[in-house]
Design a protein around this motif. Structure first.
Motif, mmCIF file in Angstrom:
data_model
loop_
_atom_site.group_PDB
_atom_site.id
_atom_site.type_symbol
_atom_site.label_atom_id
_atom_site.label_comp_id
_atom_site.label_asym_id
_atom_site.label_seq_id
_atom_site.Cartn_x
_atom_site.Cartn_y
_atom_site.Cartn_z
ATOM 1 N N PRO A 42 0.806 -1.229 0.000
ATOM 2 C CA PRO A 42 0.000 0.000 0.000
ATOM 3 C C PRO A 42 0.840 1.280 0.000
ATOM 4 O O PRO A 42 0.470 2.261 -0.652
ATOM 5 N N LEU A 43 1.976 1.269 0.699
ATOM 6 C CA LEU A 43 2.856 2.439 0.701
ATOM 7 C C LEU A 43 3.761 2.456 -0.528
ATOM 8 O O LEU A 43 4.083 3.526 -1.056
ATOM 9 N N ILE A 44 4.166 1.281 -0.978
ATOM 10 C CA ILE A 44 5.011 1.202 -2.176
ATOM 11 C C ILE A 44 4.302 1.832 -3.375
ATOM 12 O O ILE A 44 4.918 2.540 -4.173
ATOM 13 N N THR A 45 3.011 1.579 -3.489
ATOM 14 C CA THR A 45 2.262 2.047 -4.656
ATOM 15 C C THR A 45 2.091 3.561 -4.701
ATOM 16 O O THR A 45 1.842 4.113 -5.771
ATOM 17 N N ILE A 46 2.228 4.232 -3.558
ATOM 18 C CA ILE A 46 2.022 5.687 -3.564
ATOM 19 C C ILE A 46 3.320 6.479 -3.429
ATOM 20 O O ILE A 46 3.310 7.702 -3.586
ATOM 21 N N ALA A 47 4.421 5.803 -3.121
ATOM 22 C CA ALA A 47 5.705 6.510 -2.979
ATOM 23 C C ALA A 47 6.275 6.839 -4.360
ATOM 24 O O ALA A 47 6.104 6.085 -5.320
ATOM 25 N N ASN A 48 6.960 7.961 -4.441
ATOM 26 C CA ASN A 48 7.601 8.329 -5.706
ATOM 27 C C ASN A 48 8.712 7.353 -6.066
ATOM 28 O O ASN A 48 8.936 7.046 -7.238
ATOM 29 N N GLN A 49 9.405 6.875 -5.053
ATOM 30 C CA GLN A 49 10.473 5.899 -5.250
ATOM 31 C C GLN A 49 10.502 4.973 -4.047
ATOM 32 O O GLN A 49 10.307 5.403 -2.909
ATOM 33 N N SER A 50 10.752 3.684 -4.310
ATOM 34 C CA SER A 50 10.827 2.706 -3.231
ATOM 35 C C SER A 50 12.090 1.871 -3.355
ATOM 36 O O SER A 50 12.559 1.586 -4.459
ATOM 37 N N ILE A 51 12.628 1.487 -2.197
ATOM 38 C CA ILE A 51 13.761 0.572 -2.143
ATOM 39 C C ILE A 51 13.326 -0.656 -1.362
ATOM 40 O O ILE A 51 12.818 -0.539 -0.254
ATOM 41 N N LEU A 52 13.512 -1.829 -1.958
ATOM 42 C CA LEU A 52 13.191 -3.090 -1.300
ATOM 43 C C LEU A 52 14.484 -3.759 -0.864
ATOM 44 O O LEU A 52 15.366 -4.008 -1.682
ATOM 45 N N VAL A 53 14.588 -4.033 0.427
ATOM 46 C CA VAL A 53 15.801 -4.614 0.999
ATOM 47 C C VAL A 53 15.660 -6.134 1.110
ATOM 48 O O VAL A 53 14.714 -6.631 1.716
ATOM 49 N N ASN A 54 16.602 -6.847 0.528
ATOM 50 C CA ASN A 54 16.629 -8.317 0.600
ATOM 51 C C ASN A 54 15.272 -8.934 0.263
ATOM 52 O O ASN A 54 14.787 -9.849 0.934
ATOM 53 N N ALA A 55 14.655 -8.428 -0.790
ATOM 54 C CA ALA A 55 13.332 -8.918 -1.182
ATOM 55 C C ALA A 55 13.414 -10.350 -1.703
ATOM 56 O O ALA A 55 14.359 -10.727 -2.398
ATOM 57 N N HIS A 56 12.413 -11.158 -1.352
ATOM 58 C CA HIS A 56 12.351 -12.525 -1.849
ATOM 59 C C HIS A 56 12.097 -12.521 -3.358
ATOM 60 O O HIS A 56 11.574 -11.550 -3.921
ATOM 61 N N LYS A 57 12.435 -13.632 -3.982
ATOM 62 C CA LYS A 57 12.276 -13.753 -5.434
ATOM 63 C C LYS A 57 10.833 -13.532 -5.856
ATOM 64 O O LYS A 57 10.548 -12.830 -6.828
ATOM 65 N N LYS A 58 9.884 -14.119 -5.105
ATOM 66 C CA LYS A 58 8.466 -13.966 -5.438
ATOM 67 C C LYS A 58 8.012 -12.515 -5.280
ATOM 68 O O LYS A 58 7.167 -12.038 -6.039
ATOM 69 N N THR A 59 8.581 -11.831 -4.285
ATOM 70 C CA THR A 59 8.249 -10.427 -4.087
ATOM 71 C C THR A 59 8.716 -9.594 -5.274
ATOM 72 O O THR A 59 7.979 -8.738 -5.780
ATOM 73 N N LYS A 60 9.921 -9.849 -5.729
ATOM 74 C CA LYS A 60 10.455 -9.128 -6.885
ATOM 75 C C LYS A 60 9.606 -9.366 -8.121
ATOM 76 O O LYS A 60 9.287 -8.429 -8.862
ATOM 77 N N GLU A 61 9.226 -10.617 -8.336
ATOM 78 C CA GLU A 61 8.414 -10.956 -9.510
ATOM 79 C C GLU A 61 7.057 -10.265 -9.460
ATOM 80 O O GLU A 61 6.574 -9.735 -10.463
ATOM 81 N N LYS A 62 6.448 -10.264 -8.285
ATOM 82 C CA LYS A 62 5.132 -9.644 -8.145
ATOM 83 C C LYS A 62 5.196 -8.146 -8.394
ATOM 84 O O LYS A 62 4.352 -7.582 -9.098
ATOM 85 N N LEU A 63 6.204 -7.495 -7.827
ATOM 86 C CA LEU A 63 6.319 -6.052 -7.989
ATOM 87 C C LEU A 63 6.646 -5.669 -9.426
ATOM 88 O O LEU A 63 6.158 -4.660 -9.938
ATOM 89 N N ARG A 64 7.451 -6.479 -10.089
ATOM 90 C CA ARG A 64 7.811 -6.189 -11.482
ATOM 91 C C ARG A 64 6.631 -6.366 -12.422
ATOM 92 O O ARG A 64 6.607 -5.792 -13.515
ATOM 93 N N ASN A 65 5.670 -7.151 -12.003
ATOM 94 C CA ASN A 65 4.496 -7.402 -12.844
ATOM 95 C C ASN A 65 3.355 -6.430 -12.572
ATOM 96 O O ASN A 65 2.325 -6.477 -13.251
ATOM 97 N N LEU A 66 3.533 -5.552 -11.583
ATOM 98 C CA LEU A 66 2.494 -4.582 -11.259
ATOM 99 C C LEU A 66 2.688 -3.297 -12.059
ATOM 100 O O LEU A 66 3.829 -2.882 -12.319
#
Length: 208
Positions: A173-197
């Motif tokens: 919810p916060l990632i979607t409204i921030a101008n820029q986000s940094i994900l620390v040690n994100a899991h592979k599934k998390t990366k895939e989901k965010l890249r597909n959004l």
């Protein structure tokens, strides 16, 4: 006046650990050293309930905070003990006019961490007088965290989050409204989901 805003998560983001897990251990050790048998018994019972999934993580947090509400807990000592887990980010913190620590961790010690680190605001899980079935609105996580952060920004006459740093998809919810986000040690599934959004903001992944 537009000010640059930084919002950062605590557990496994600003600190490399889940601080609440370490806090439970801290309380357990304190109870053992003081021979507080009632508290030790309560903690064992609480762990059993959680282990058998008879209560949620949120309910366990509530019951623990309720149990120690009137005890003399040395939160400053706990914060000092976990300071070694503080991560070092290659970011110029001085460029931000408003720095917010937004976390699901208990406010009792999160506020001390925020003060020590020079944050302007700590938004964390507050201990409520009572709890009901709407437990989703108790912890400062997911949409509740977003709502609380935006509420504070309105009081500061700000509308945007320039940079948001977290480690978990729960903060979408916060990632979607921030101008820029940094994900620390994100899991592979998390990366895939965010890249597909279809996110308009920029997302950077960093590993430690």
């Amino acid at each position: 006046m537009k000010k640059k805003v930084l919002v950062i998560d605590l557990d496994e983001t600003l600190y490399a650990i889940n601080t609440f897990h370490y806090f439970i251990r801290f309380i357990l050790i304190c109870a053992f050293r003081k021979l507080d048998l009632l508290l030790l018994g309560f903690l064992c019972y609480l762990f059993l309930l959680r282990l058998t999934k008879r209560i949620s993580h949120a309910k366990m947090k509530f019951l623990l905070l309720k149990r120690i509400a009137n005890k003399q807990v040395n939160y400053a000592k706990f914060v000092q003990e976990i300071e070694k887990y503080r991560r070092k980010f290659d970011i110029d913190w001085n460029q931000f006019h408003i720095k917010i620590l937004a976390t699901g961790a208990p406010y009792q010690y999160a506020e001390l961490i925020a003060e020590k680190e020079g944050f302007d605001k700590c938004i964390a899980t507050q201990y409520p007088a009572e709890i009901n079935e709407d437990i989703a609105n108790y912890e400062n996580i997911r949409t509740v965290k977003k709502k609380n952060v935006l509420a504070f920004l309105r009081t500061a006459h700000q509308e945007n989050i320039d940079l948001f740093i977290t480690d978990h998809i729960d903060d979408l919810p916060l990632i979607t409204i921030a101008n820029q986000s940094i994900l620390v040690n994100a899991h592979k599934k998390t990366k895939e989901k965010l890249r597909n959004l279809p996110l308009q903001n920029k997302i950077t992944f960093i590993d430690y």
